[in-house]
Every structure is written in C-alpha cells, then in structure tokens.
Design a protein around this motif. Structure first.
Motif, mmCIF file in Angstrom:
data_model
loop_
_atom_site.group_PDB
_atom_site.id
_atom_site.type_symbol
_atom_site.label_atom_id
_atom_site.label_comp_id
_atom_site.label_asym_id
_atom_site.label_seq_id
_atom_site.Cartn_x
_atom_site.Cartn_y
_atom_site.Cartn_z
ATOM 1 N N LEU A 196 0.833 -1.200 0.000
ATOM 2 C CA LEU A 196 0.000 0.000 0.000
ATOM 3 C C LEU A 196 0.867 1.249 0.000
ATOM 4 C CD1 LEU A 196 -2.885 1.243 0.300
ATOM 5 C CD2 LEU A 196 -2.515 1.100 2.757
ATOM 6 N N VAL A 197 1.869 1.265 0.839
ATOM 7 C CA VAL A 197 2.760 2.422 0.937
ATOM 8 C C VAL A 197 3.556 2.607 -0.347
ATOM 9 C CG1 VAL A 197 4.704 3.428 2.179
ATOM 10 C CG2 VAL A 197 2.874 2.295 3.442
ATOM 11 N N GLU A 215 2.668 1.729 -3.349
ATOM 12 C CA GLU A 215 1.763 2.237 -4.374
ATOM 13 C C GLU A 215 1.500 3.731 -4.184
ATOM 14 O OE1 GLU A 215 -2.436 1.179 -6.557
ATOM 15 O OE2 GLU A 215 -1.476 -0.304 -5.264
ATOM 16 N N VAL A 216 1.341 4.157 -2.944
ATOM 17 C CA VAL A 216 1.153 5.586 -2.664
ATOM 18 C C VAL A 216 2.401 6.364 -3.073
ATOM 19 C CG1 VAL A 216 0.880 7.295 -0.819
ATOM 20 C CG2 VAL A 216 -0.547 5.259 -0.837
ATOM 21 N N MET A 217 3.567 5.829 -2.776
ATOM 22 C CA MET A 217 4.812 6.504 -3.143
ATOM 23 C C MET A 217 4.906 6.679 -4.661
ATOM 24 S SD MET A 217 7.429 4.601 -0.515
ATOM 25 C CE MET A 217 8.896 5.224 -1.325
ATOM 26 N N LEU A 237 2.354 6.642 -6.919
ATOM 27 C CA LEU A 237 1.309 7.560 -7.383
ATOM 28 C C LEU A 237 1.616 9.005 -7.025
ATOM 29 C CD1 LEU A 237 -1.882 5.468 -6.568
ATOM 30 C CD2 LEU A 237 -0.959 5.989 -8.834
ATOM 31 N N ALA A 238 2.179 9.225 -5.846
ATOM 32 C CA ALA A 238 2.487 10.585 -5.406
ATOM 33 C C ALA A 238 3.815 11.077 -5.967
ATOM 34 C CB ALA A 238 2.512 10.656 -3.875
ATOM 35 N N ALA A 245 5.163 10.412 1.492
ATOM 36 C CA ALA A 245 4.045 9.984 0.653
ATOM 37 C C ALA A 245 2.745 9.910 1.457
ATOM 38 C CB ALA A 245 4.351 8.626 0.024
ATOM 39 N N ILE A 246 2.804 9.287 2.606
ATOM 40 C CA ILE A 246 1.596 9.155 3.426
ATOM 41 C C ILE A 246 1.164 10.525 3.937
ATOM 42 C CG2 ILE A 246 0.629 8.122 5.511
ATOM 43 C CD1 ILE A 246 1.151 6.183 3.112
ATOM 44 N N VAL A 282 -0.701 12.305 1.204
ATOM 45 C CA VAL A 282 -2.052 11.782 1.020
ATOM 46 C C VAL A 282 -2.987 12.306 2.108
ATOM 47 C CG1 VAL A 282 -3.448 9.677 1.089
ATOM 48 C CG2 VAL A 282 -1.334 9.726 -0.220
ATOM 49 N N ASP A 318 -3.718 15.992 1.536
ATOM 50 C CA ASP A 318 -4.629 16.158 0.411
ATOM 51 C C ASP A 318 -6.054 15.812 0.815
ATOM 52 O OD1 ASP A 318 -5.189 16.561 -2.497
ATOM 53 O OD2 ASP A 318 -5.751 14.447 -2.337
ATOM 54 N N TYR A 319 -6.220 14.746 1.577
ATOM 55 C CA TYR A 319 -7.542 14.327 2.039
ATOM 56 C C TYR A 319 -8.184 15.424 2.886
ATOM 57 C CZ TYR A 319 -11.164 11.497 4.237
ATOM 58 O OH TYR A 319 -12.355 11.014 4.685
#
Length: 66
Positions: A12-13, A15-17, A19-20, A28-29, A32, A35-36
């Motif tokens: 998960l981390v 993938e976030v890295m 995408l970001a 990265a987290i 996210v 942004d949220y």
C-alpha cells in the motif's frame, strides 16, 4: 507538532509513493493525508452554506396551522 507511528501494509505504501511521485514513505503518506484534509475543507466551503440552510430549515419549529 506531535508525531505518531503507525504500521501500514508495505504494498500500500509503495503504491502511494509511486502515485504521489515521492521517494520517502513518510512523505508519501503525509501528502495523502494532507490532500484528504484539504479536499474535505474545499468540499465544506462549497457545500457549507447550502447544508446550513437545509439544516436550519429542518431545525425550525413548524408554523402553527389553524
């Protein structure tokens, strides 16, 4: 600011890295989450007055009929 530590699934981390476009899991987290929160504030600013009007209309006591 206080800091906390959490455990997340590595896939998960990663993938976030990707995408970001960020090289650090922490960054990265954090991006996210920020942004949220920003998206929530933008939504509130767009829908806030309308929701307040509807909420106030629902809370107002009904007019006496007779």
């Amino acid at each position: 600011m206080a800091k906390i530590s959490i455990s997340l699934d590595a896939e998960l981390v990663v993938e976030v890295m990707v995408l970001a476009g960020v090289g650090s899991p922490q960054d990265a987290i954090e991006a996210v989450v920020r942004d949220y929160i920003a998206r929530g504030h933008r939504t509130e600013s767009r829908t806030g007055p309308r929701e307040r009007i509807l909420r106030d209309a629902e809370a107002a006591p009904p007019e006496p009929q007779g």
